[in-house]
Structures are given as C-alpha cells and as structure tokens.
Write a protein that holds these residues in place. Sequence first.
Motif, PDB file in Angstrom:
ATOM      1  N   SER A   1      10.096 -22.165  25.253  1.00 24.34           N
ATOM      2  CA  SER A   1      10.864 -21.538  24.049  1.00 24.34           C
ATOM      3  C   SER A   1      11.346 -22.403  23.115  1.00 24.34           C
ATOM      4  O   SER A   1      11.740 -23.415  23.738  1.00 24.34           O
ATOM      5  N   ASN A   2      10.469 -22.274  22.031  1.00 28.08           N
ATOM      6  CA  ASN A   2      11.261 -23.147  20.769  1.00 28.08           C
ATOM      7  C   ASN A   2      11.907 -22.242  19.726  1.00 28.08           C
ATOM      8  O   ASN A   2      11.810 -21.240  19.521  1.00 28.08           O
ATOM      9  N   VAL A   3      12.962 -23.130  19.160  1.00 29.39           N
ATOM     10  CA  VAL A   3      13.711 -22.543  18.245  1.00 29.39           C
ATOM     11  C   VAL A   3      13.110 -22.919  16.994  1.00 29.39           C
ATOM     12  O   VAL A   3      12.801 -24.166  16.458  1.00 29.39           O
ATOM     13  N   VAL A   4      12.715 -22.070  16.149  1.00 24.51           N
ATOM     14  CA  VAL A   4      11.944 -22.160  14.752  1.00 24.51           C
ATOM     15  C   VAL A   4      12.811 -21.357  13.796  1.00 24.51           C
ATOM     16  O   VAL A   4      13.215 -20.386  13.898  1.00 24.51           O
ATOM     17  N   ASN A   5      13.204 -22.339  12.752  1.00 19.26           N
ATOM     18  CA  ASN A   5      14.092 -21.898  11.794  1.00 19.26           C
ATOM     19  C   ASN A   5      13.374 -20.805  10.601  1.00 19.26           C
ATOM     20  O   ASN A   5      13.908 -19.734  10.334  1.00 19.26           O
ATOM     21  N   CYS A   6      12.159 -21.326  10.254  1.00 20.64           N
ATOM     22  CA  CYS A   6      11.374 -20.412   9.457  1.00 20.64           C
ATOM     23  C   CYS A   6       9.961 -20.791   9.410  1.00 20.64           C
ATOM     24  O   CYS A   6       9.618 -22.063   9.665  1.00 20.64           O
ATOM     25  N   CYS A   7       9.243 -19.531   9.284  1.00 20.77           N
ATOM     26  CA  CYS A   7       7.714 -19.864   9.437  1.00 20.77           C
ATOM     27  C   CYS A   7       7.294 -19.149   7.796  1.00 20.77           C
ATOM     28  O   CYS A   7       7.837 -18.224   7.531  1.00 20.77           O
ATOM     29  N   ILE A   8       6.124 -19.716   7.382  1.00 27.26           N
ATOM     30  CA  ILE A   8       5.343 -19.197   6.401  1.00 27.26           C
ATOM     31  C   ILE A   8       4.238 -18.608   7.155  1.00 27.26           C
ATOM     32  O   ILE A   8       3.320 -19.416   7.704  1.00 27.26           O
ATOM     33  N   CYS A   9       3.387 -17.620   6.838  1.00 25.59           N
ATOM     34  CA  CYS A   9       2.197 -16.984   7.345  1.00 25.59           C
ATOM     35  C   CYS A   9       1.219 -16.728   6.435  1.00 25.59           C
ATOM     36  O   CYS A   9       1.542 -16.372   5.358  1.00 25.59           O
ATOM     37  N   ARG A  10       0.074 -16.777   6.915  1.00 28.47           N
ATOM     38  CA  ARG A  10      -1.131 -16.155   5.928  1.00 28.47           C
ATOM     39  C   ARG A  10      -1.827 -15.083   6.743  1.00 28.47           C
ATOM     40  O   ARG A  10      -2.239 -15.333   7.895  1.00 28.47           O
ATOM     41  N   GLN A  11      -1.961 -13.739   6.112  1.00 23.90           N
ATOM     42  CA  GLN A  11      -2.740 -13.003   6.823  1.00 23.90           C
ATOM     43  C   GLN A  11      -4.364 -12.943   6.559  1.00 23.90           C
ATOM     44  O   GLN A  11      -4.760 -13.568   5.424  1.00 23.90           O
ATOM     45  N   PHE A  12      -5.031 -12.391   7.493  1.00 23.98           N
ATOM     46  CA  PHE A  12      -6.664 -12.401   7.352  1.00 23.98           C
ATOM     47  C   PHE A  12      -7.145 -11.464   8.274  1.00 23.98           C
ATOM     48  O   PHE A  12      -6.418 -10.954   9.161  1.00 23.98           O
ATOM     49  N   GLY A  13      -8.064 -10.812   7.794  1.00 29.01           N
ATOM     50  CA  GLY A  13      -8.890  -9.898   8.634  1.00 29.01           C
ATOM     51  C   GLY A  13     -10.029 -10.079   9.414  1.00 29.01           C
ATOM     52  O   GLY A  13     -10.135 -11.362   9.617  1.00 29.01           O
ATOM     53  N   GLY A  14     -10.678  -9.140  10.254  1.00 31.16           N
ATOM     54  CA  GLY A  14     -11.697  -9.684  10.912  1.00 31.16           C
ATOM     55  C   GLY A  14     -11.202 -10.038  12.496  1.00 31.16           C
ATOM     56  O   GLY A  14     -10.210  -9.840  12.756  1.00 31.16           O
ATOM     57  N   PHE A  15     -12.502 -10.234  13.211  1.00 33.70           N
ATOM     58  CA  PHE A  15     -12.109 -10.624  14.512  1.00 33.70           C
ATOM     59  C   PHE A  15     -11.638 -11.951  14.649  1.00 33.70           C
ATOM     60  O   PHE A  15     -12.399 -12.959  14.258  1.00 33.70           O
ATOM     61  N   SER A  16     -10.472 -12.264  14.866  1.00 35.96           N
ATOM     62  CA  SER A  16     -10.015 -13.693  15.165  1.00 35.96           C
ATOM     63  C   SER A  16     -10.801 -14.554  15.840  1.00 35.96           C
ATOM     64  O   SER A  16     -11.306 -14.419  16.701  1.00 35.96           O
ATOM     65  N   SER A  17     -11.134 -15.711  15.249  1.00 38.49           N
ATOM     66  CA  SER A  17     -12.043 -16.859  15.818  1.00 38.49           C
ATOM     67  C   SER A  17     -11.355 -18.187  15.532  1.00 38.49           C
ATOM     68  O   SER A  17     -10.838 -18.251  14.630  1.00 38.49           O
ATOM     69  N   ARG A  18     -11.938 -19.165  16.557  1.00 38.27           N
ATOM     70  CA  ARG A  18     -11.433 -20.552  15.946  1.00 38.27           C
ATOM     71  C   ARG A  18     -11.802 -20.882  14.377  1.00 38.27           C
ATOM     72  O   ARG A  18     -11.254 -21.582  13.695  1.00 38.27           O
ATOM     73  N   LYS A  19     -12.841 -20.303  13.950  1.00 38.52           N
ATOM     74  CA  LYS A  19     -13.450 -20.674  12.658  1.00 38.52           C
ATOM     75  C   LYS A  19     -12.756 -19.948  11.714  1.00 38.52           C
ATOM     76  O   LYS A  19     -12.066 -20.770  10.768  1.00 38.52           O
ATOM     77  N   LEU A  20     -12.320 -18.710  11.929  1.00 41.59           N
ATOM     78  CA  LEU A  20     -11.279 -18.011  10.900  1.00 41.59           C
ATOM     79  C   LEU A  20      -9.732 -18.658  10.878  1.00 41.59           C
ATOM     80  O   LEU A  20      -9.688 -18.750   9.846  1.00 41.59           O
ATOM     81  N   ILE A  21      -9.430 -18.753  12.103  1.00 40.44           N
ATOM     82  CA  ILE A  21      -8.040 -19.419  12.041  1.00 40.44           C
ATOM     83  C   ILE A  21      -8.146 -20.891  11.384  1.00 40.44           C
ATOM     84  O   ILE A  21      -7.320 -20.944  10.644  1.00 40.44           O
ATOM     85  N   GLY A  22      -9.207 -21.755  11.614  1.00 38.94           N
ATOM     86  CA  GLY A  22      -9.126 -22.891  11.046  1.00 38.94           C
ATOM     87  C   GLY A  22      -9.159 -22.773   9.391  1.00 38.94           C
ATOM     88  O   GLY A  22      -8.423 -23.655   8.580  1.00 38.94           O
ATOM     89  N   GLU A  23     -10.085 -22.168   8.870  1.00 37.83           N
ATOM     90  CA  GLU A  23     -10.418 -21.954   7.454  1.00 37.83           C
ATOM     91  C   GLU A  23      -8.891 -21.166   7.010  1.00 37.83           C
ATOM     92  O   GLU A  23      -8.546 -21.892   5.823  1.00 37.83           O
ATOM     93  N   ASN A  24      -8.399 -20.259   7.574  1.00 43.62           N
ATOM     94  CA  ASN A  24      -7.026 -19.882   7.007  1.00 43.62           C
ATOM     95  C   ASN A  24      -5.844 -20.851   7.045  1.00 43.62           C
ATOM     96  O   ASN A  24      -4.979 -20.918   6.142  1.00 43.62           O
TER      97      ASN A  24
END
Length: 84
Positions: free
Chosen positions: A18-41
Amino acid sequence: MMETQFESTVNYTASCQSNVVNCCICRQFGGFSSRKLIGENLESLHIALDRSRRWYNRTRFYTASYNDPYVTSNRHNEVWVEVA
C-alpha cells in the motif's frame, strides 16, 4: 508503505503493498496491453513530461487495463507515473 504477506496452500507467497501517491498523470492507449505497448506509451509519457519540465518519478510506473479479455475493440489501457 504498508506491506502485507499472504500465504496459500499451493506453496506460493504473494505480497500486497500500500503506497501513498499524491498525484499521477496517465496516458491512455488502445489494443491488447503488452510489454511493448506499455513501453512505447511510457516512453511517450516521459518525453511529454520532460518537455513540460515537470518532476516525475522515473523509477516507478503503474498500468491499468479496463476491459475483459474477450472484448476485442475499443480497448482502454493506461500507463501512470507519479508527479509532484
């Protein structure tokens, strides 16, 4: 950070942190999630944050996939990084 250990009957130990995180920014992407897509995004998100000169945690990231495996179109995934 609070960590909890779990033990099962199949000789496997898992942990939950359990971590306390103040704020995150995210990037959305489509398709089936994979290490390659995660790395690119993740790289695209890092580039955008570097350009904005905003501090972010370069050593940790989170991912989220919101669709069931049988959904084949309009998939929603995200990669998140902690920011100050």
